[in-house]
Write an enzyme that holds these catalytic residues in place. Structure first.
Site, mmCIF file in Angstrom:
data_model
loop_
_atom_site.group_PDB
_atom_site.id
_atom_site.type_symbol
_atom_site.label_atom_id
_atom_site.label_comp_id
_atom_site.label_asym_id
_atom_site.label_seq_id
_atom_site.Cartn_x
_atom_site.Cartn_y
_atom_site.Cartn_z
ATOM 1 N N ASP A 296 3.283 3.478 6.784
ATOM 2 C CA ASP A 296 2.449 3.330 7.978
ATOM 3 C C ASP A 296 3.239 2.903 9.202
ATOM 4 O OD1 ASP A 296 2.958 0.622 7.000
ATOM 5 O OD2 ASP A 296 1.427 -0.019 8.442
ATOM 6 N N ARG B 187 -0.525 6.946 7.225
ATOM 7 C CA ARG B 187 -0.163 7.015 5.800
ATOM 8 C C ARG B 187 -0.504 8.387 5.209
ATOM 9 N NH1 ARG B 187 1.045 1.686 4.049
ATOM 10 N NH2 ARG B 187 -0.141 0.040 5.071
ATOM 11 N N GLU C 114 8.097 2.306 -5.782
ATOM 12 C CA GLU C 114 8.112 1.897 -4.374
ATOM 13 C C GLU C 114 8.203 3.118 -3.470
ATOM 14 O OE1 GLU C 114 7.520 -0.133 -2.244
ATOM 15 O OE2 GLU C 114 8.308 -2.156 -2.566
ATOM 16 N N ASP C 115 7.713 2.968 -2.258
ATOM 17 C CA ASP C 115 7.905 4.044 -1.282
ATOM 18 C C ASP C 115 9.259 3.905 -0.588
ATOM 19 O OD1 ASP C 115 6.827 1.706 -0.199
ATOM 20 O OD2 ASP C 115 6.039 2.716 1.562
ATOM 21 N N LYS D 12 17.007 2.848 2.217
ATOM 22 C CA LYS D 12 17.734 2.659 3.486
ATOM 23 C C LYS D 12 18.847 1.665 3.212
ATOM 24 C CE LYS D 12 14.557 2.754 7.335
ATOM 25 N NZ LYS D 12 13.869 1.920 8.354
ATOM 26 N N PHE E 262 12.914 4.097 11.929
ATOM 27 C CA PHE E 262 11.589 3.683 11.466
ATOM 28 C C PHE E 262 10.787 4.929 11.131
ATOM 29 C CE2 PHE E 262 7.180 2.471 11.692
ATOM 30 C CZ PHE E 262 7.192 1.428 10.795
ATOM 31 N N LYS F 106 0.813 -1.206 0.000
ATOM 32 C CA LYS F 106 0.000 0.000 0.000
ATOM 33 C C LYS F 106 0.852 1.265 0.000
ATOM 34 C CE LYS F 106 -3.366 -2.344 2.932
ATOM 35 N NZ LYS F 106 -3.792 -2.460 4.346
ATOM 36 N N ASP G 297 14.139 -1.346 1.832
ATOM 37 C CA ASP G 297 14.740 -1.517 3.149
ATOM 38 C C ASP G 297 15.692 -2.725 3.067
ATOM 39 O OD1 ASP G 297 15.212 -1.569 5.868
ATOM 40 O OD2 ASP G 297 13.156 -1.894 6.467
HETATM 41 C C1 PRP Z 1 7.104 -1.841 2.825
HETATM 42 C C2 PRP Z 1 7.472 -1.002 1.615
HETATM 43 C C3 PRP Z 1 8.201 -1.971 0.733
HETATM 44 C C4 PRP Z 1 8.815 -2.943 1.704
HETATM 45 C C5 PRP Z 1 10.268 -2.666 1.822
HETATM 46 O O1 PRP Z 1 5.924 -2.509 2.581
HETATM 47 O O2 PRP Z 1 6.341 -0.476 0.995
HETATM 48 O O3 PRP Z 1 7.330 -2.629 -0.167
HETATM 49 O O4 PRP Z 1 8.183 -2.748 2.975
HETATM 50 O O5 PRP Z 1 10.863 -3.517 2.784
HETATM 51 P P1 PRP Z 1 11.974 -4.585 2.395
HETATM 52 O O6 PRP Z 1 12.946 -3.897 1.482
HETATM 53 O O7 PRP Z 1 12.591 -4.887 3.751
HETATM 54 O O8 PRP Z 1 11.319 -5.763 1.799
HETATM 55 P P2 PRP Z 1 5.085 -3.254 3.736
HETATM 56 O O9 PRP Z 1 5.361 -4.733 3.689
HETATM 57 O O10 PRP Z 1 5.310 -2.560 5.041
HETATM 58 O O11 PRP Z 1 3.589 -3.063 3.254
HETATM 59 P P3 PRP Z 1 2.744 -1.716 2.989
HETATM 60 O O12 PRP Z 1 3.411 -1.003 1.839
HETATM 61 O O13 PRP Z 1 1.401 -2.240 2.637
HETATM 62 O O14 PRP Z 1 2.757 -0.897 4.261
#
Ligand code: PRP
Length: 187
Positions: free
Chosen positions: A161, A167, A101-102, A133, A154, A45, A105
């Site tokens: 979120d 959000r 992507e947002d 990151k 964080f 999301k 990580d």
């Molecule tokens: C977040 C973000 C990325 C992912 C990055 O999504 O939007 O898709 O984590 O993390 P990573 O590089 O460690 O895989 P999340 O799973 O929190 O879902 P959301 O976007 O629905 O909040």
């Protein structure tokens, strides 16, 4: 009580985000034109706010599509186990694709998406992320366009979120430690 009282500080202001998005859009405007007709894929999301702002600064014809990915595991870290909750509506075979992507990580989510998309034989595949990151990377993933590199904190807001909330905050912020310690008090 306002949800803004939960926020300790602003990491990236609304003005900085909006200015940077114009620059990111310009990078994409230099890469694509109408004939490419790329599909911008918003990873739900978190990326829905970023996509909404980014798309309005693009000057080439494009389509948007959505994919929802979830990493298993509670809390603020990804476990590396990823699943598709909502798949693309479009067939990307032979298409130019831009993953939006947002945040990148650990890289597990993006790695999974890239492998899944590569198997569908797109003509081209690029990644744009608002936040990166790099200090948290567990798996090497190619990211073409990055808005901001951020430290290992964080962050929430601008689509990101904590416990599915915040959000809608228009900037990237850091929550007060007691919010994590005590939770959101909602059962
Ligand atoms: C977040 C973000 C990325 C992912 C990055 O999504 O939007 O898709 O984590 O993390 P990573 O590089 O460690 O895989 P999340 O799973 O929190 O879902 P959301 O976007 O629905 O909040």
């Amino acid at each position: 009580m306002s949800m803004f009282q939960d926020i300790e500080r602003v990491l990236i202001s609304e003005a900085k985000i909006q200015a940077r998005i114009v620059e990111l859009a310009d990078e994409l405007n230099a890469l694509y034109d109408d004939a490419d007709l790329p599909v911008l894929v918003c990873i739900l999301k978190g990326a829905f706010v970023f996509l909404a702002d980014l798309t309005r600064h693009l000057d080439f014809r494009h389509e948007v599509d959505f994919m929802e990915i979830s990493s298993y595991g509670a809390g603020t870290t990804s476990t590396g186990v990823v699943r598709i909750l909502l798949d693309l509506a479009s067939n990307i075979e032979g298409r130019q694709v831009v993953i939006v992507e947002d945040i990148v990580d650990t890289g597990h989510t993006l790695d999974y998406i890239l492998r899944s998309f590569t198997a569908r034989n797109p003509a081209g595949l690029r990644v744009v992320t608002l936040l990166d990151k790099p200090s948290r990377r567990a798996i090497d993933v190619p990211v073409d366009i990055v808005g901001f590199e951020i430290p290992n904190e964080f962050v929430m807001g601008y689509g990101l979120d904590y416990s599915e909330q915040y959000r809608n905050v228009p900037y990237i912020g850091v929550l007060k430690p007691e919010v994590y310690r005590e939770g959101l008090g909602i059962s």
